[in-house]
Design a protein around this motif. Structure first.
Motif, PDB file in Angstrom:
ATOM      1  N   ALA A  18       0.834  -1.202   0.000  1.00 38.64           N
ATOM      2  CA  ALA A  18       0.000   0.000   0.000  1.00 38.64           C
ATOM      3  C   ALA A  18       0.867   1.249   0.000  1.00 38.64           C
ATOM      4  O   ALA A  18       0.605   2.196  -0.757  1.00 38.64           O
ATOM      5  N   HIS A  42      -5.523   1.218   1.224  1.00 39.86           N
ATOM      6  CA  HIS A  42      -5.967  -0.173   1.336  1.00 39.86           C
ATOM      7  C   HIS A  42      -4.781  -1.051   1.719  1.00 39.86           C
ATOM      8  O   HIS A  42      -3.775  -1.074   1.017  1.00 39.86           O
ATOM      9  N   GLY A  43      -4.886  -1.723   2.843  1.00 37.27           N
ATOM     10  CA  GLY A  43      -3.812  -2.583   3.320  1.00 37.27           C
ATOM     11  C   GLY A  43      -3.151  -2.057   4.578  1.00 37.27           C
ATOM     12  O   GLY A  43      -2.475  -2.798   5.277  1.00 37.27           O
TER      13      GLY A  43
END
Length: 66
Positions: A18, A42-43
């Motif tokens: 990410a 995200h992540g």
């Protein structure tokens, strides 16, 4: 360490990916980001955020307020 080499701390692959996808490969680049901006990737999660905070503090760096 060369300027193109990553100095990000050891963390889970989703968090590392990410950050790299967002263009962050070095700790000093993170000083221009806020915690909220990084957590929105995200992540990224609270555990990875804690690891990053510790690594930044060890270098005398911090995230941007916001």
């Amino acid at each position: 360490m060369g300027t193109g080499e990553s100095d990000l701390p050891k963390m889970g692959n989703p968090a590392r990916r990410a950050l790299e996808v967002a263009g962050y490969t070095r700790l000093d680049q993170l000083t221009g980001a806020t915690e909220a901006e990084l957590l929105a990737l995200h992540g990224m999660g609270p555990k990875a955020m804690g690891i990053l905070r510790e690594a930044l503090e060890e270098r005398g760096l911090s995230l941007r307020d916001g």
